[in-house]
Design a protein around this motif. Sequence first.
Motif, PDB file in Angstrom:
ATOM      1  N   ASP A 150     -11.741  71.583  88.742  1.00 48.41           N
ATOM      2  CA  ASP A 150     -12.162  71.087  87.422  1.00 48.41           C
ATOM      3  C   ASP A 150     -12.771  69.700  87.537  1.00 48.41           C
ATOM      4  O   ASP A 150     -13.773  69.384  86.890  1.00 48.41           O
ATOM      5  CB  ASP A 150     -10.970  71.038  86.446  1.00 48.41           C
ATOM      6  CG  ASP A 150     -10.525  72.427  86.018  1.00 48.41           C
ATOM      7  OD1 ASP A 150     -11.259  73.396  86.303  1.00 48.41           O
ATOM      8  OD2 ASP A 150      -9.428  72.539  85.418  1.00 48.41           O
ATOM      9  N   GLU A 151     -12.157  68.865  88.385  1.00 50.42           N
ATOM     10  CA  GLU A 151     -12.632  67.499  88.575  1.00 50.42           C
ATOM     11  C   GLU A 151     -14.019  67.517  89.228  1.00 50.42           C
ATOM     12  O   GLU A 151     -14.912  66.754  88.833  1.00 50.42           O
ATOM     13  CB  GLU A 151     -11.609  66.721  89.429  1.00 50.42           C
ATOM     14  CG  GLU A 151     -11.905  65.259  89.652  1.00 50.42           C
ATOM     15  CD  GLU A 151     -11.936  64.423  88.368  1.00 50.42           C
ATOM     16  OE1 GLU A 151     -11.535  64.918  87.301  1.00 50.42           O
ATOM     17  OE2 GLU A 151     -12.413  63.266  88.446  1.00 50.42           O
ATOM     18  N   ILE A 152     -14.181  68.400  90.222  1.00 53.65           N
ATOM     19  CA  ILE A 152     -15.488  68.509  90.893  1.00 53.65           C
ATOM     20  C   ILE A 152     -16.544  68.943  89.869  1.00 53.65           C
ATOM     21  O   ILE A 152     -17.629  68.369  89.779  1.00 53.65           O
ATOM     22  CB  ILE A 152     -15.419  69.504  92.079  1.00 53.65           C
ATOM     23  CG1 ILE A 152     -14.545  68.905  93.200  1.00 53.65           C
ATOM     24  CG2 ILE A 152     -16.812  69.852  92.616  1.00 53.65           C
ATOM     25  CD1 ILE A 152     -14.146  69.873  94.282  1.00 53.65           C
ATOM     26  N   ASP A 153     -16.177  69.946  89.060  1.00 54.25           N
ATOM     27  CA  ASP A 153     -17.103  70.422  88.012  1.00 54.25           C
ATOM     28  C   ASP A 153     -17.484  69.296  87.065  1.00 54.25           C
ATOM     29  O   ASP A 153     -18.638  69.136  86.695  1.00 54.25           O
ATOM     30  CB  ASP A 153     -16.416  71.523  87.183  1.00 54.25           C
ATOM     31  CG  ASP A 153     -16.546  72.880  87.851  1.00 54.25           C
ATOM     32  OD1 ASP A 153     -17.294  72.962  88.840  1.00 54.25           O
ATOM     33  OD2 ASP A 153     -15.882  73.817  87.376  1.00 54.25           O
ATOM     34  N   ARG A 154     -16.465  68.505  86.695  1.00 52.24           N
ATOM     35  CA  ARG A 154     -16.706  67.415  85.751  1.00 52.24           C
ATOM     36  C   ARG A 154     -17.662  66.386  86.358  1.00 52.24           C
ATOM     37  O   ARG A 154     -18.619  65.966  85.697  1.00 52.24           O
ATOM     38  CB  ARG A 154     -15.373  66.734  85.395  1.00 52.24           C
ATOM     39  CG  ARG A 154     -15.422  65.799  84.204  1.00 52.24           C
ATOM     40  CD  ARG A 154     -14.140  65.005  84.045  1.00 52.24           C
ATOM     41  NE  ARG A 154     -13.873  64.134  85.191  1.00 52.24           N
ATOM     42  CZ  ARG A 154     -14.501  62.982  85.420  1.00 52.24           C
ATOM     43  NH1 ARG A 154     -15.433  62.547  84.595  1.00 52.24           N
ATOM     44  NH2 ARG A 154     -14.202  62.264  86.493  1.00 52.24           N
ATOM     45  N   ILE A 155     -17.437  66.042  87.630  1.00 54.02           N
ATOM     46  CA  ILE A 155     -18.298  65.047  88.296  1.00 54.02           C
ATOM     47  C   ILE A 155     -19.730  65.587  88.407  1.00 54.02           C
ATOM     48  O   ILE A 155     -20.707  64.895  88.105  1.00 54.02           O
ATOM     49  CB  ILE A 155     -17.729  64.669  89.685  1.00 54.02           C
ATOM     50  CG1 ILE A 155     -16.405  63.906  89.500  1.00 54.02           C
ATOM     51  CG2 ILE A 155     -18.719  63.835  90.470  1.00 54.02           C
ATOM     52  CD1 ILE A 155     -15.595  63.733  90.764  1.00 54.02           C
ATOM     53  N   MET A 156     -19.811  66.872  88.807  1.00 56.15           N
ATOM     54  CA  MET A 156     -21.144  67.473  88.959  1.00 56.15           C
ATOM     55  C   MET A 156     -21.900  67.520  87.636  1.00 56.15           C
ATOM     56  O   MET A 156     -23.080  67.225  87.582  1.00 56.15           O
ATOM     57  CB  MET A 156     -21.021  68.866  89.582  1.00 56.15           C
ATOM     58  CG  MET A 156     -20.633  68.807  91.059  1.00 56.15           C
ATOM     59  SD  MET A 156     -20.324  70.388  91.766  1.00 56.15           S
ATOM     60  CE  MET A 156     -21.982  70.901  92.121  1.00 56.15           C
ATOM     61  N   SER A 157     -21.150  67.872  86.572  1.00 54.16           N
ATOM     62  CA  SER A 157     -21.797  67.911  85.239  1.00 54.16           C
ATOM     63  C   SER A 157     -22.280  66.534  84.838  1.00 54.16           C
ATOM     64  O   SER A 157     -23.380  66.368  84.273  1.00 54.16           O
ATOM     65  CB  SER A 157     -20.847  68.411  84.183  1.00 54.16           C
ATOM     66  OG  SER A 157     -20.335  69.649  84.553  1.00 54.16           O
ATOM     67  N   SER A 158     -21.407  65.517  85.116  1.00 51.58           N
ATOM     68  CA  SER A 158     -21.787  64.153  84.710  1.00 51.58           C
ATOM     69  C   SER A 158     -23.009  63.661  85.459  1.00 51.58           C
ATOM     70  O   SER A 158     -23.739  62.790  84.989  1.00 51.58           O
ATOM     71  CB  SER A 158     -20.600  63.206  84.901  1.00 51.58           C
ATOM     72  OG  SER A 158     -20.416  62.986  86.279  1.00 51.58           O
TER      73      SER A 158
END
Lengths: 161, 228
Positions: A150-158
């Motif tokens: 989830d954290e990786i997804d969040r960073i990638m989205s940002s």
Amino acid sequence: MQSKEPPDGYRESRWSMAMKIESVLLVDDEVEFVETLAERMRARGLDVEYATNGKDAIECAKTKTFDAVVLDLAMPGMSGIDTLKFLLEDHPDLQIMLLTGQATIGDAVEATRLGAVDVFEKPTDIETLIEKIREARAARLALEEKHALDEIDRIMSSKGW
Amino acid sequence: MSDSESRRRRDESIAFFGTIIAGQTHEITNVLNIISELSGLQLDLLRAQEQDLPVNLPRLQEVTARIQHQVHRGETIIRNINGFAHSADLPVTVFDLKEMLERVLFLAQRSARLAQVELVSDLTPESIVLESNPFCVQQAVFTCIDLALGCASDTRRVEVDCSVSGDGAEIRVMSGAPLTQDENTEDRLELLQFLLESIGGSVVKRPGDEPAGVSVLRIPRHHSAESE
């Protein structure tokens, strides 16, 4: 004999984590009971710590990550239910199971509603309990992995990737 | 006494009986759980033989001694429950107050432990023989101890003693802390008064009177069944 080398594609840290033995925190005010259970679990290869009251259990959980907490209900001072609430407030992914000689259906429902993963009645077969601790460890690792993804997804989205 | 009042008092007695029995069965469960774990440990130690390893005999003996200790603990609990249960057999009987207080103190230790308060006694070495309603006396003393435990969060200690006084006995329960003022406390004080009056006794000093944290119960040496 099984190889201890990590399989292809498996990160080293993940591998060492997977090889670690199960760690459990036992919480019960009956010192002789909790000491004996801890000794028997250690003899089976588990990493065991114990506390004899809710306050000490909360302190102990601050200093170490446990795969599971096995918690009694009726204790002097802070009750098992209150200890459960405080522990989950600080560590929402903690896998807490109740092991009690005095649980009513109401207690079990309340504990489950608050986030306990299981409720056992004393005396419980030690092998059954250890099996549940292994399941708790698997569940904790799965949650940890999910949070990491989830954290990786969040960073990638940002980053707009 | 009106029917509803009489019913209320009977319900309070049943609730007291239930509190004691439930607490002590939990204590027996604790004993059995410890025995269960210790016997499991014995089996673990004996399993060394299956792997052709020497059995640790001194350790095995130590674990067996701990099981025996728990068995004695269980026997003590059962003996006290039995004495307590039989105290309701007769409305008035001859009994030793000192022996009874020892039993009430034993039965109240669970409440004290859960309240994290040390419950100690300084009972007279001599017997104090009374003819009264033993169940009623026990309920009065337990109610008094329970009130004291509820307000001893600072002092962490409740002390009980008794002595011969005039034609009867006096029981003192000391917590050194003022009573919590709430409806429940008022109800229990009222119950205490009722219990003592019903055996011809009195609350010489209510726990709320100055100096705070001391209650004195007076129980006459004789109380006839007719006045019950």
